[in-house]
Design a protein around this motif. Structure first.
Motif, PDB file in Angstrom:
ATOM      1  N   ASP A 127      42.493  46.356  21.428  1.00  0.00           N
ATOM      2  CA  ASP A 127      43.130  45.712  22.565  1.00  0.00           C
ATOM      3  C   ASP A 127      42.203  45.803  23.767  1.00  0.00           C
ATOM      4  O   ASP A 127      41.784  46.895  24.160  1.00  0.00           O
TER       5      ASP A 127
ATOM      6  N   CYS B 157      41.538  44.153  27.775  1.00  0.00           N
ATOM      7  CA  CYS B 157      41.976  43.375  28.925  1.00  0.00           C
ATOM      8  C   CYS B 157      40.735  42.945  29.696  1.00  0.00           C
ATOM      9  O   CYS B 157      39.863  43.766  29.991  1.00  0.00           O
TER      10      CYS B 157
ATOM     11  N   GLN C 294      39.223  41.580  33.138  1.00  0.00           N
ATOM     12  CA  GLN C 294      39.505  41.467  34.568  1.00  0.00           C
ATOM     13  C   GLN C 294      38.400  40.631  35.207  1.00  0.00           C
ATOM     14  O   GLN C 294      37.234  41.016  35.198  1.00  0.00           O
TER      15      GLN C 294
END
Length: 105
Positions: free
Chosen positions: A69, A71, A73
């Protein structure tokens, strides 16, 4: 401390299960390589972007079947179209030989 008399009968099976699910060092190295490759690809197009690992790979609760996983930004200008940014990201990843890249908007 008192314990069940038959607890030792469970130990080999539980240890075997743990060993089968515990990611190998090779698997962990491949995960690190994936994150490094993603970081390199993204930073070419967006030098100030950051990737943040989260989930079971980040907290060490993952097993040999866990996904990775991440993310992303990215600071975007208010007028930037997020859909276009996602399409550009997908194209960047495809150019860097990532397979099965799909944009889901």
């Amino acid at each position: 401390m008192e314990r069940r008399h038959d607890i030792d009968a469970f130990t080999p099976g539980l240890l075997s299960l743990y060993e089968s699910l515990n990611p190998s060092e090779e698997h962990k190295a491949k995960q690190r390589q994936l994150i490094e490759s993603l970081t390199n690809s993204v930073s070419k197009e967006w030098p100030n972007a950051q990737l943040h690992l989260y989930g079971s790979c980040a907290n060490s609760f993952g097993n040999s079947h866990s996904d990775v996983d991440v993310c992303l930004q990215i600071d975007t200008a208010a007028e930037e179209n997020i859909a276009e940014l996602l399409l550009a990201l997908a194209e960047t990843l495809r150019k860097d030989d990532f397979d099965n890249v799909e944009v889901i908007n």
